[in-house]
Design a protein around this motif. Structure first.
Motif, PDB file in Angstrom:
ATOM      1  N   LEU A  18       0.736  -0.978   0.316  1.00  0.00           N
ATOM      2  CA  LEU A  18      -0.210   0.389   0.185  1.00  0.00           C
ATOM      3  C   LEU A  18       0.858   1.447  -0.053  1.00  0.00           C
ATOM      4  O   LEU A  18       0.418   2.476  -0.563  1.00  0.00           O
ATOM      5  CB  LEU A  18      -0.466  -0.113   1.237  1.00  0.00           C
ATOM      6  N   PHE A  19       2.082   1.057   0.475  1.00  0.00           N
ATOM      7  CA  PHE A  19       2.245   2.253   1.137  1.00  0.00           C
ATOM      8  C   PHE A  19       4.347   2.833   0.405  1.00  0.00           C
ATOM      9  O   PHE A  19       4.175   3.889  -0.186  1.00  0.00           O
ATOM     10  CB  PHE A  19       3.163   2.324   2.205  1.00  0.00           C
ATOM     11  N   LYS A  20       4.501   1.408   0.098  1.00  0.00           N
ATOM     12  CA  LYS A  20       5.834   1.516  -0.359  1.00  0.00           C
ATOM     13  C   LYS A  20       6.457   1.771  -1.740  1.00  0.00           C
ATOM     14  O   LYS A  20       7.594   2.154  -2.212  1.00  0.00           O
ATOM     15  CB  LYS A  20       6.284   0.158  -0.367  1.00  0.00           C
ATOM     16  N   PRO A  21       5.551   1.595  -2.975  1.00  0.00           N
ATOM     17  CA  PRO A  21       5.981   1.554  -4.485  1.00  0.00           C
ATOM     18  C   PRO A  21       5.171   3.351  -4.529  1.00  0.00           C
ATOM     19  O   PRO A  21       5.210   3.631  -3.799  1.00  0.00           O
ATOM     20  CB  PRO A  21       4.640   0.954  -4.999  1.00  0.00           C
ATOM     21  N   SER A  24       1.959   3.999  -5.607  1.00  0.00           N
ATOM     22  CA  SER A  24       1.652   3.040  -4.556  1.00  0.00           C
ATOM     23  C   SER A  24       0.114   3.477  -5.007  1.00  0.00           C
ATOM     24  O   SER A  24      -0.325   4.550  -5.022  1.00  0.00           O
ATOM     25  CB  SER A  24       1.723   2.978  -3.267  1.00  0.00           C
ATOM     26  N   LEU A  25      -0.850   2.306  -3.876  1.00  0.00           N
ATOM     27  CA  LEU A  25      -2.195   3.136  -4.049  1.00  0.00           C
ATOM     28  C   LEU A  25      -2.523   4.367  -3.294  1.00  0.00           C
ATOM     29  O   LEU A  25      -3.119   4.952  -3.662  1.00  0.00           O
ATOM     30  CB  LEU A  25      -3.091   2.089  -3.366  1.00  0.00           C
ATOM     31  N   ILE A  26      -1.517   4.639  -2.451  1.00  0.00           N
ATOM     32  CA  ILE A  26      -1.982   5.996  -1.621  1.00  0.00           C
ATOM     33  C   ILE A  26      -1.254   6.828  -2.355  1.00  0.00           C
ATOM     34  O   ILE A  26      -2.296   8.187  -1.969  1.00  0.00           O
ATOM     35  CB  ILE A  26      -1.012   5.501  -0.479  1.00  0.00           C
ATOM     36  N   ASP A  27      -0.581   6.968  -3.064  1.00  0.00           N
ATOM     37  CA  ASP A  27       0.079   7.721  -4.219  1.00  0.00           C
ATOM     38  C   ASP A  27      -0.994   7.365  -5.208  1.00  0.00           C
ATOM     39  O   ASP A  27      -1.777   9.247  -5.272  1.00  0.00           O
ATOM     40  CB  ASP A  27       0.952   7.774  -4.820  1.00  0.00           C
ATOM     41  N   GLN A  28      -1.804   7.016  -6.228  1.00  0.00           N
ATOM     42  CA  GLN A  28      -3.238   7.535  -6.812  1.00  0.00           C
ATOM     43  C   GLN A  28      -4.297   7.812  -6.588  1.00  0.00           C
ATOM     44  O   GLN A  28      -4.538   8.539  -6.758  1.00  0.00           O
ATOM     45  CB  GLN A  28      -3.157   5.906  -7.208  1.00  0.00           C
ATOM     46  N   PHE A 229      11.979  -7.902  -2.853  1.00  0.00           N
ATOM     47  CA  PHE A 229      10.926  -7.848  -2.688  1.00  0.00           C
ATOM     48  C   PHE A 229      10.754  -9.274  -3.315  1.00  0.00           C
ATOM     49  O   PHE A 229      10.246  -9.679  -2.872  1.00  0.00           O
ATOM     50  CB  PHE A 229       9.610  -7.154  -3.163  1.00  0.00           C
ATOM     51  N   LEU A 230      11.159  -9.599  -4.560  1.00  0.00           N
ATOM     52  CA  LEU A 230      11.263 -10.547  -4.833  1.00  0.00           C
ATOM     53  C   LEU A 230      11.256 -12.319  -4.969  1.00  0.00           C
ATOM     54  O   LEU A 230      10.903 -13.156  -4.514  1.00  0.00           O
ATOM     55  CB  LEU A 230      11.367  -9.976  -6.811  1.00  0.00           C
ATOM     56  N   ARG A 231      13.107 -11.472  -3.950  1.00  0.00           N
ATOM     57  CA  ARG A 231      13.381 -12.560  -3.460  1.00  0.00           C
ATOM     58  C   ARG A 231      12.195 -13.156  -2.053  1.00  0.00           C
ATOM     59  O   ARG A 231      12.937 -14.011  -1.368  1.00  0.00           O
ATOM     60  CB  ARG A 231      14.489 -12.525  -2.927  1.00  0.00           C
ATOM     61  N   GLU A 232      11.653 -11.968  -1.365  1.00  0.00           N
ATOM     62  CA  GLU A 232      11.320 -12.578  -0.501  1.00  0.00           C
ATOM     63  C   GLU A 232      10.328 -13.006  -0.473  1.00  0.00           C
ATOM     64  O   GLU A 232       8.948 -13.779   0.157  1.00  0.00           O
ATOM     65  CB  GLU A 232      10.865 -11.172   0.525  1.00  0.00           C
ATOM     66  N   GLU A 235       6.743 -17.849  -5.768  1.00  0.00           N
ATOM     67  CA  GLU A 235       5.994 -17.972  -7.151  1.00  0.00           C
ATOM     68  C   GLU A 235       4.540 -17.389  -7.517  1.00  0.00           C
ATOM     69  O   GLU A 235       4.042 -17.178  -8.097  1.00  0.00           O
ATOM     70  CB  GLU A 235       6.628 -18.713  -7.579  1.00  0.00           C
ATOM     71  N   GLU A 236       4.021 -18.062  -6.852  1.00  0.00           N
ATOM     72  CA  GLU A 236       2.544 -17.995  -6.262  1.00  0.00           C
ATOM     73  C   GLU A 236       2.114 -16.136  -6.577  1.00  0.00           C
ATOM     74  O   GLU A 236      -0.077 -16.579  -6.556  1.00  0.00           O
ATOM     75  CB  GLU A 236       1.903 -18.656  -5.333  1.00  0.00           C
ATOM     76  N   THR A 237       2.672 -15.051  -5.998  1.00  0.00           N
ATOM     77  CA  THR A 237       2.395 -14.485  -5.668  1.00  0.00           C
ATOM     78  C   THR A 237       2.366 -13.725  -6.505  1.00  0.00           C
ATOM     79  O   THR A 237       2.454 -13.254  -7.736  1.00  0.00           O
ATOM     80  CB  THR A 237       3.839 -13.547  -5.261  1.00  0.00           C
ATOM     81  N   ARG A 238       0.569 -12.838  -7.261  1.00  0.00           N
ATOM     82  CA  ARG A 238       0.123 -12.111  -8.040  1.00  0.00           C
ATOM     83  C   ARG A 238      -0.167 -10.644  -7.309  1.00  0.00           C
ATOM     84  O   ARG A 238      -0.912 -11.075  -6.665  1.00  0.00           O
ATOM     85  CB  ARG A 238      -0.335 -12.625  -9.066  1.00  0.00           C
ATOM     86  N   LEU A 239      -0.455 -10.015  -7.846  1.00  0.00           N
ATOM     87  CA  LEU A 239      -1.277  -8.293  -7.930  1.00  0.00           C
ATOM     88  C   LEU A 239      -2.105  -8.164  -8.907  1.00  0.00           C
ATOM     89  O   LEU A 239      -1.986  -8.096 -10.264  1.00  0.00           O
ATOM     90  CB  LEU A 239      -0.174  -7.506  -7.539  1.00  0.00           C
ATOM     91  N   VAL A 240      -3.529  -7.998  -8.832  1.00  0.00           N
ATOM     92  CA  VAL A 240      -4.407  -7.406 -10.045  1.00  0.00           C
ATOM     93  C   VAL A 240      -4.619  -5.773  -9.487  1.00  0.00           C
ATOM     94  O   VAL A 240      -5.130  -5.886  -8.096  1.00  0.00           O
ATOM     95  CB  VAL A 240      -5.686  -8.183 -10.286  1.00  0.00           C
ATOM     96  N   VAL A 241      -4.399  -5.003 -10.513  1.00  0.00           N
ATOM     97  CA  VAL A 241      -4.467  -3.698  -9.848  1.00  0.00           C
ATOM     98  C   VAL A 241      -5.240  -2.344 -11.319  1.00  0.00           C
ATOM     99  O   VAL A 241      -5.051  -3.476 -12.310  1.00  0.00           O
ATOM    100  CB  VAL A 241      -2.861  -2.899  -9.662  1.00  0.00           C
ATOM    101  N   SER A 242      -6.223  -1.325 -10.462  1.00  0.00           N
ATOM    102  CA  SER A 242      -6.257  -0.540 -11.707  1.00  0.00           C
ATOM    103  C   SER A 242      -5.035  -0.063 -12.361  1.00  0.00           C
ATOM    104  O   SER A 242      -5.844   0.418 -13.410  1.00  0.00           O
ATOM    105  CB  SER A 242      -7.437   0.089 -10.605  1.00  0.00           C
ATOM    106  N   GLU A 243      -4.365   0.456 -11.974  1.00  0.00           N
ATOM    107  CA  GLU A 243      -2.772   0.610 -12.899  1.00  0.00           C
ATOM    108  C   GLU A 243      -1.759   0.375 -11.456  1.00  0.00           C
ATOM    109  O   GLU A 243      -1.695   0.311 -10.790  1.00  0.00           O
ATOM    110  CB  GLU A 243      -3.262   2.135 -12.911  1.00  0.00           C
ATOM    111  N   PRO A 244      -0.639   0.238 -12.851  1.00  0.00           N
ATOM    112  CA  PRO A 244       0.561   0.011 -11.689  1.00  0.00           C
ATOM    113  C   PRO A 244       0.742   0.306 -10.941  1.00  0.00           C
ATOM    114  O   PRO A 244       1.323   1.627 -11.151  1.00  0.00           O
ATOM    115  CB  PRO A 244       1.398   0.155 -13.110  1.00  0.00           C
ATOM    116  N   LEU A 245       1.362  -0.386 -10.274  1.00  0.00           N
ATOM    117  CA  LEU A 245       2.228   0.606  -8.457  1.00  0.00           C
ATOM    118  C   LEU A 245       3.747   1.224  -8.692  1.00  0.00           C
ATOM    119  O   LEU A 245       4.538   1.848  -8.322  1.00  0.00           O
ATOM    120  CB  LEU A 245       2.388  -0.582  -7.533  1.00  0.00           C
ATOM    121  N   GLY A 246       3.825   0.767  -9.939  1.00  0.00           N
ATOM    122  CA  GLY A 246       5.584   1.061 -10.570  1.00  0.00           C
ATOM    123  C   GLY A 246       5.788   0.647 -12.194  1.00  0.00           C
ATOM    124  O   GLY A 246       5.249   1.113 -12.793  1.00  0.00           O
ATOM    125  N   ASP A 247       7.386   1.266 -12.502  1.00  0.00           N
ATOM    126  CA  ASP A 247       7.638   1.808 -13.578  1.00  0.00           C
ATOM    127  C   ASP A 247       8.199   0.889 -14.128  1.00  0.00           C
ATOM    128  O   ASP A 247       9.612   0.638 -15.143  1.00  0.00           O
ATOM    129  CB  ASP A 247       8.349   3.221 -13.883  1.00  0.00           C
TER     130      ASP A 247
END
Length: 284
Positions: A18-21, A24-28, A229-232, A235-247
């Motif tokens: 919610l905050f780190k990207p 983020s959604l908070i930035d959006q 974050f990708l090391r933590e 492989e099952e991890t997935r996000l679905v978002v209204s708009e990308p959280l970063g570039d």
């Protein structure tokens, strides 16, 4: 309109998403790039599942903007979950009140929506009387989004989510046509049962609101080995978002027009989606 994210995978602190990207959604909530409105300040909501397999999801909602809410920060920095929703609202005609904030919950099911039913004031009564009488008393707010949820529940959401959402969409479109409303439905919808996540992108006009899903983690690790974050996460991890959280190059993929995504253990699925009118053959 609104912005939302749905996360499924390795349990993480909500704040990591919610905050780190960078976007983020908070930035959006202040600087949306793809929404109809740049600012989404008419309330927010969180919904998350715990490790207790039999528990209903927890829901926290507030009418204030997300960008300066201390309770939101407190929860996000202390709650860890492997499946959660977050939503920031830009109201489209209904009151700014807590019961109108997403996500909505019924038993173990959660639902959130971006979009609208055009001409909702004209269509509301006809749509409301189609809700199962046993479910109708559980409707708390006045939004088209919550009514769509209860219509989907009426049409069998707990047994077959894609078909139930398709029947709901068909009812909205048929009712809109009856009242002379052009392009009645605009929606990106997320729905979850604690184990699986479905995300739908559809509109009557064929120009649906933006929706993206993240690339497989193993692919992203090979592209960006230095991203911690990708090391933590698994492989099952997935996000679905209204708009990308970063570039991050290669991280985001657009959900095709008139499609839905199913995120589940094992393998994910993308399939076409269309309203299912009465008399349509059963879906496979």
């Amino acid at each position: 309109m609104c912005r939302w994210i749905a996360y499924s995978g390795t349990p993480v602190l909500l704040s990591q998403v919610l905050f780190k990207p960078t976007h983020s959604l908070i930035d959006q909530s202040l600087h949306s790039r793809m929404g109809v409105e740049t600012t989404n300040g008419d309330g927010f909501g969180l919904g998350w599942y715990t490790l207790d397999a039999g528990a209903t999801p927890a829901i926290v909602r507030d009418v204030g903007p997300a960008w300066n809410n201390r309770n939101l920060r407190e929860v996000a920095h202390h709650v860890r979950s492997g499946l959660f929703f977050a939503h920031i609202r830009a109201a489209t005609g209904t009151a700014v009140q807590q019961s109108n904030c997403h996500p909505f919950r019924h038993d173990r099911w959660m639902w959130m929506h971006n979009g609208m039913i055009n001409g909702f004031r004209l269509l509301r009564r006809d749509l409301a009387v189609a809700v199962d009488p046993e479910l109708y008393p559980d409707i708390e707010g006045s939004t088209d989004s919550e009514l769509m949820f209860y219509l989907a529940l009426t049409f069998g959401l707990t047994e077959d989510p894609p078909r139930a959402v398709a029947r709901m969409a068909a009812l909205v479109e048929r009712t809109g046509q009856t009242h002379g409303v052009e392009n009645p439905l605009q929606m990106t919808v997320a729905v979850a049962d604690g184990e699986r996540l479905w995300a739908f992108r559809y509109s009557s006009e064929g120009r649906s609101r933006s929706l993206y899903f993240s690339t497989r983690v193993d692919t992203l690790r090979s592209l960006h080995p230095d991203v911690g974050f990708l090391r933590e996460v698994s492989e099952e991890t997935r996000l679905v978002v209204s708009e990308p959280l970063g570039d991050l190059p290669g991280a985001w993929n657009e959900v095709p027009e008139h499609s839905y995504v199913l995120v589940q253990p094992g393998h994910d699925v993308i399939r076409s989606f269309r309203p299912e009118f009465e008399g349509d053959p059963a879906r496979s």
